[in-house]
Scaffold this motif. Structure first.
Motif, PDB file in Angstrom:
ATOM      1  N   GLN A 192       0.836  -1.197   0.000  1.00 29.26           N
ATOM      2  CA  GLN A 192       0.000   0.000   0.000  1.00 29.26           C
ATOM      3  C   GLN A 192       0.874   1.250   0.000  1.00 29.26           C
ATOM      4  O   GLN A 192       1.927   1.289   0.631  1.00 29.26           O
ATOM      5  CB  GLN A 192      -0.935   0.001   1.207  1.00 29.26           C
ATOM      6  N   GLY A 193       0.417   2.256  -0.713  1.00 28.58           N
ATOM      7  CA  GLY A 193       1.185   3.486  -0.758  1.00 28.58           C
ATOM      8  C   GLY A 193       0.547   4.510  -1.663  1.00 28.58           C
ATOM      9  O   GLY A 193      -0.435   4.241  -2.364  1.00 28.58           O
ATOM     10  N   ASP A 199      -3.987  -5.962  -8.642  1.00 32.03           N
ATOM     11  CA  ASP A 199      -3.771  -4.520  -8.642  1.00 32.03           C
ATOM     12  C   ASP A 199      -5.047  -3.821  -8.179  1.00 32.03           C
ATOM     13  O   ASP A 199      -6.151  -4.220  -8.535  1.00 32.03           O
ATOM     14  CB  ASP A 199      -3.389  -4.069 -10.055  1.00 32.03           C
ATOM     15  N   GLU A 200      -4.882  -2.762  -7.367  1.00 30.11           N
ATOM     16  CA  GLU A 200      -6.027  -2.005  -6.837  1.00 30.11           C
ATOM     17  C   GLU A 200      -7.019  -2.938  -6.134  1.00 30.11           C
ATOM     18  O   GLU A 200      -8.223  -2.905  -6.385  1.00 30.11           O
ATOM     19  CB  GLU A 200      -6.728  -1.237  -7.967  1.00 30.11           C
ATOM     20  N   ILE A 201      -6.513  -3.745  -5.247  1.00 33.20           N
ATOM     21  CA  ILE A 201      -7.337  -4.775  -4.606  1.00 33.20           C
ATOM     22  C   ILE A 201      -8.525  -4.186  -3.850  1.00 33.20           C
ATOM     23  O   ILE A 201      -9.571  -4.813  -3.729  1.00 33.20           O
ATOM     24  CB  ILE A 201      -6.470  -5.652  -3.665  1.00 33.20           C
ATOM     25  N   THR A 207      -2.134  -4.773  -4.352  1.00 30.97           N
ATOM     26  CA  THR A 207      -1.645  -3.393  -4.253  1.00 30.97           C
ATOM     27  C   THR A 207      -2.824  -2.481  -3.938  1.00 30.97           C
ATOM     28  O   THR A 207      -3.954  -2.738  -4.357  1.00 30.97           O
ATOM     29  CB  THR A 207      -0.967  -2.912  -5.557  1.00 30.97           C
ATOM     30  N   MET A 208      -2.554  -1.405  -3.182  1.00 33.57           N
ATOM     31  CA  MET A 208      -3.580  -0.436  -2.787  1.00 33.57           C
ATOM     32  C   MET A 208      -3.051   0.972  -2.942  1.00 33.57           C
ATOM     33  O   MET A 208      -1.937   1.270  -2.516  1.00 33.57           O
ATOM     34  CB  MET A 208      -3.972  -0.635  -1.310  1.00 33.57           C
ATOM     35  N   ASN A 209      -3.859   1.815  -3.557  1.00 34.94           N
ATOM     36  CA  ASN A 209      -3.536   3.235  -3.659  1.00 34.94           C
ATOM     37  C   ASN A 209      -4.156   3.943  -2.450  1.00 34.94           C
ATOM     38  O   ASN A 209      -5.376   4.049  -2.345  1.00 34.94           O
ATOM     39  CB  ASN A 209      -4.086   3.798  -4.966  1.00 34.94           C
ATOM     40  N   THR A 210      -3.319   4.440  -1.539  1.00 38.44           N
ATOM     41  CA  THR A 210      -3.823   5.054  -0.306  1.00 38.44           C
ATOM     42  C   THR A 210      -4.392   6.452  -0.535  1.00 38.44           C
ATOM     43  O   THR A 210      -4.947   7.049   0.390  1.00 38.44           O
ATOM     44  CB  THR A 210      -2.706   5.129   0.742  1.00 38.44           C
ATOM     45  N   PHE A 269      -4.099 -10.747   5.326  1.00 34.77           N
ATOM     46  CA  PHE A 269      -2.969 -10.192   4.591  1.00 34.77           C
ATOM     47  C   PHE A 269      -2.049  -9.443   5.538  1.00 34.77           C
ATOM     48  O   PHE A 269      -2.487  -8.906   6.550  1.00 34.77           O
ATOM     49  CB  PHE A 269      -3.455  -9.213   3.504  1.00 34.77           C
ATOM     50  N   ARG A 270      -0.773  -9.382   5.197  1.00 33.19           N
ATOM     51  CA  ARG A 270       0.176  -8.508   5.877  1.00 33.19           C
ATOM     52  C   ARG A 270       0.316  -7.249   5.022  1.00 33.19           C
ATOM     53  O   ARG A 270       0.665  -7.324   3.850  1.00 33.19           O
ATOM     54  CB  ARG A 270       1.522  -9.203   6.047  1.00 33.19           C
ATOM     55  N   PHE A 271       0.032  -6.091   5.606  1.00 33.08           N
ATOM     56  CA  PHE A 271       0.075  -4.825   4.879  1.00 33.08           C
ATOM     57  C   PHE A 271       1.466  -4.205   4.994  1.00 33.08           C
ATOM     58  O   PHE A 271       2.004  -4.083   6.098  1.00 33.08           O
ATOM     59  CB  PHE A 271      -0.993  -3.873   5.414  1.00 33.08           C
ATOM     60  N   ILE A 272       2.004  -3.797   3.855  1.00 33.22           N
ATOM     61  CA  ILE A 272       3.368  -3.266   3.809  1.00 33.22           C
ATOM     62  C   ILE A 272       3.346  -1.919   3.091  1.00 33.22           C
ATOM     63  O   ILE A 272       2.802  -1.796   1.985  1.00 33.22           O
ATOM     64  CB  ILE A 272       4.303  -4.246   3.082  1.00 33.22           C
ATOM     65  N   ASP A 273       3.923  -0.914   3.719  1.00 33.75           N
ATOM     66  CA  ASP A 273       3.948   0.433   3.156  1.00 33.75           C
ATOM     67  C   ASP A 273       5.072   0.574   2.136  1.00 33.75           C
ATOM     68  O   ASP A 273       6.228   0.251   2.417  1.00 33.75           O
ATOM     69  CB  ASP A 273       4.131   1.470   4.258  1.00 33.75           C
ATOM     70  N   ILE A 274       4.726   1.071   0.956  1.00 34.66           N
ATOM     71  CA  ILE A 274       5.717   1.431  -0.063  1.00 34.66           C
ATOM     72  C   ILE A 274       5.689   2.953  -0.181  1.00 34.66           C
ATOM     73  O   ILE A 274       4.644   3.538  -0.466  1.00 34.66           O
ATOM     74  CB  ILE A 274       5.388   0.781  -1.425  1.00 34.66           C
TER      75      ILE A 274
END
Length: 663
Positions: free
Chosen positions: A407-408, A487-489, A538-541, A557-562
């Motif tokens: 996510q980012g 993508d864009e889950i 992937t997530m667009n924050t 899920f494990r959420f990871i910041d990009i």
């Protein structure tokens, strides 16, 4: 008899495993006298004490994996800065190569005592307890006080001698079925039989293929009802057996050519068909055979990237011959039946698979890869502009959870990063093991899993969705990892899309033990997700239109910041090489300033809305960098700024744009 106090004070022995695909184990040991190691098996947390002996194991496959260092615990369990449970180990000695005296995994695996180590029997963990007998034995091996006590006659032939001891019993149990198969296929391949082939004959064929008999769902889809006119089946087998061209070309045509391919007939099925139709020339090459030859007998099949299925099949059989497998079998085991020798070699492989399938060090058998396609930590550091420690953490989370979400904010390259992480996790460029979809508000269970769709006849047919098909591919090829990128889950209605799969994607709910019935099903079939499938979302924050992620999915899920990487040195060097020093400084300074302003606006924006570096990451040298930069600001960044501060006046917004465009 030891008293209670002696038992309490007694030191234990451990094996701690490190994966060089995740971090550079060798360099870590060379550069640090004291190393810190994660304790991931909770049941050991209270048992590891100061002065316990620790052997460091490098999980690098059969050629270079094994024990490479010895040390002792000097600091008991504690929480590190990232809240991980760890211990400190004083490394007394390391030996990183066979020449230095490391204890190779393949030697330990074939040793009478060491072969019972838990890391050899069940290798997919980080921490392993060693019993007292094994500890004393390892100590003597490490100190060169004893030599290995190999099982069998010799390293080259021991598996053949081992099979010889059980071959009479093995063939007594399996001979009638093998002979029945041989007789069936001898009749099946006759021209007169094929020219008059009926559907009942095709269904009978399914009874003679192990891959179908072990997977009722696959058999039902392929042979439950006709998927083609009967003439198509007749022509396909006539082509495979009697067609023009070499056997390699005909195998590929049977697998892929629309004129001959058969629905539901995957590579495992075709392997058995070809091996049974041509037993004098070819051995079967299903997953059992591949595992036995490549992983247990350590035969290098000389595959090359881009090989077709037919080429791989022929190379597999060429490797059997060039490594003298037929002669070794005849000299040691001896002919046991009147059937073609390749049938008996296939039974040797089946025996080896059944006996040793749980002893492999890696979760997947080795894949022969073009050296140019190997992908490691050095490669990804040049590609995605994320620090090494962060990458290692992502891979650890992917291993642990099997499902992660990157996510980012916009422009940080989340989808690009996802694909590169797949490469790193597998160890090589693996595009054919990756599937990607993009969720949207209209995306449904029927698109993703299965549903009824219009057909060309004015009605509706049950069609498999993209995820269902990909899962079957992963099941058929369980010696490789497979990666499904969404993508864009968070754009989709997740509960609606995943349906009953919400449970199955959990790490501890993988495999046949947790198979379920699907909403749309045929013949009471069951569905499960295999352990070799990983999901990366992937997530667009910064997307205001998106709802919060469903909690039921979030905990799976494990959420990871990009994050934007304008402070990354590799990115800075990349910018300078393509844009020059002056433009690099302008981009980093101005966008970093803008990002700080966005981050401070915690009421409407915040960290999740910052501008990512991908907007400014060229793939080739730019001739007119000023025009290029101005176009990006005007066409990409300015619209984003105006969207972010849509409720602000023009007098507040325009100065922000002007600051970016100033000379």
């Amino acid at each position: 008899m030891e008293n209670k106090e002696e038992l309490i004070n007694k030191n234990n022995t451990w094996i701690f495993q490190g994966n060089p695909k995740v971090f550079d184990v060798d360099t870590y040991l060379k550069e640090n006298k004291v190393v810190t190691w994660d304790i991931r098996q909770e049941r050991f947390a209270d048992k590891i004490k100061n002065n316990d002996e620790v052997y460091i194991w490098r999980s690098n496959g059969k050629q270079a994996g094994g024990i490479i260092a010895y040390g002792k615990v000097i600091k008991e369990l504690y929480l590190d800065d990232e809240n991980h449970k760890v211990v400190d180990i004083d490394i007394i000695e390391y030996r990183l190569t066979k020449e230095d005296g490391m204890l190779l995994r393949d030697d330990l695996k074939n040793d009478k005592v060491a072969s019972n180590l838990s890391i050899i029997k069940q290798p997919n963990s980080t921490n392993f307890e060693v019993n007292e007998e094994q500890s004393e034995y390892l100590n003597k091996l490490w100190n060169r006080e004893i030599s290995y006590d190999f099982i069998g006659r010799s390293m080259e032939t021991r598996y053949f001698y081992e099979f010889k001891e059980v071959s009479d019993e093995w063939f007594n149990k399996n001979k009638s079925w093998i002979e029945e198969n041989y007789n069936f296929f001898n009749k099946f391949k006759e021209k007169d039989f094929l020219e008059n082939l009926e559907w009942k004959d095709m269904q009978e064929l399914g009874n003679h293929i192990n891959a179908f008999n072990s997977l009722a769902l696959a058999k039902g889809r392929a042979l439950g009802k006709p998927n083609h006119p009967i003439e198509h089946y007749r022509n396909s087998f006539m082509y495979l057996i009697y067609g023009q061209g070499g056997l390699k070309e005909r195998i590929d045509g049977f697998r892929w050519n629309e004129k001959y391919k058969l629905f539901g007939f995957g590579e495992s099925v075709i392997s058995e068909i070809v091996g049974n139709l041509f037993p004098e020339e070819l051995c079967l090459a299903n997953q059992r055979d591949i595992f036995a030859l490549e992983e247990i007998l350590n035969v290098d099949v000389k595959y090359a990237r881009g090989d077709s299925y037919g080429e791989k099949y022929i190379k597999f059989n060429d490797a059997i011959k060039s490594n003298n497998i037929p002669n070794l079998y005849l000299d040691i085991v001896g002919k046991k039946t009147n059937l073609p020798l390749n049938y008996e070699i296939d039974q040797l492989f089946s025996y080896l698979y059944e006996t040793y399938k749980n002893n492999a060090i890696e979760s997947t058998p080795p894949v022969i890869v073009n050296p140019h396609d190997i992908y490691n930590i050095k490669d990804i550091l040049q590609d995605i502009f994320i620090d090494k420690s962060k990458i290692e953490d992502i891979i650890l989370n992917l291993n642990y959870k099997k499902n992660i979400i990157l996510q980012g904010p916009p422009g940080v390259g989340k989808t690009f990063v996802a694909k590169k992480l797949c490469y790193l996790h597998q160890g090589y460029i693996c595009d054919d093991q990756i599937e990607m979809v993009q969720f949207h508000q209209s995306y449904s269970y029927e698109d993703f899993i299965r549903g009824y769709r219009p057909n060309g006849e004015g009605g509706f047919s049950l069609k498999d969705g993209v995820f269902y098909k990909f899962v079957q591919k992963a099941i058929e090829n369980n010696h490789k990892n497979y990666y499904f990128i969404i993508d864009e889950i968070n754009r989709g209605n997740l509960s609606k899309i995943f349906g009953e799969l919400m449970m199955l994607i959990e790490k501890d709910k993988r495999g046949k033990d947790y198979q379920v019935s699907l909403t749309y099903q045929e013949n009471d079939e069951k569905f499960y997700i295999p352990e070799n499938l990983y999901i990366i979302g992937t997530m667009n924050t910064a997307d205001r239109s998106l709802a919060m992620v469903d909690y039921a999915l979030r905990r799976r899920f494990r959420f990871i910041d990009i994050e934007p990487a304008f402070d990354n040195e590799v990115l800075k060097n990349h910018f300078e090489n393509h844009l020059g020093v002056e433009m690099t400084s302008k981009i980093i300074t101005r966008i970093s300033k803008l990002n700080k302003e966005i981050e401070k606006d915690s009421l409407d924006l915040g960290k999740g809305y910052r501008i990512g570096h991908s907007y400014f990451t060229p793939t080739e040298k730019i001739d007119d960098v000023n025009t290029w930069y101005r176009n990006i600001i005007k066409m990409e960044i300015e619209p984003l700024i105006r969207e972010y501060w849509f409720d602000r006046s023009e007098d507040e917004i325009q100065p922000k744009v002007d600051d970016l465009l100033a000379d």
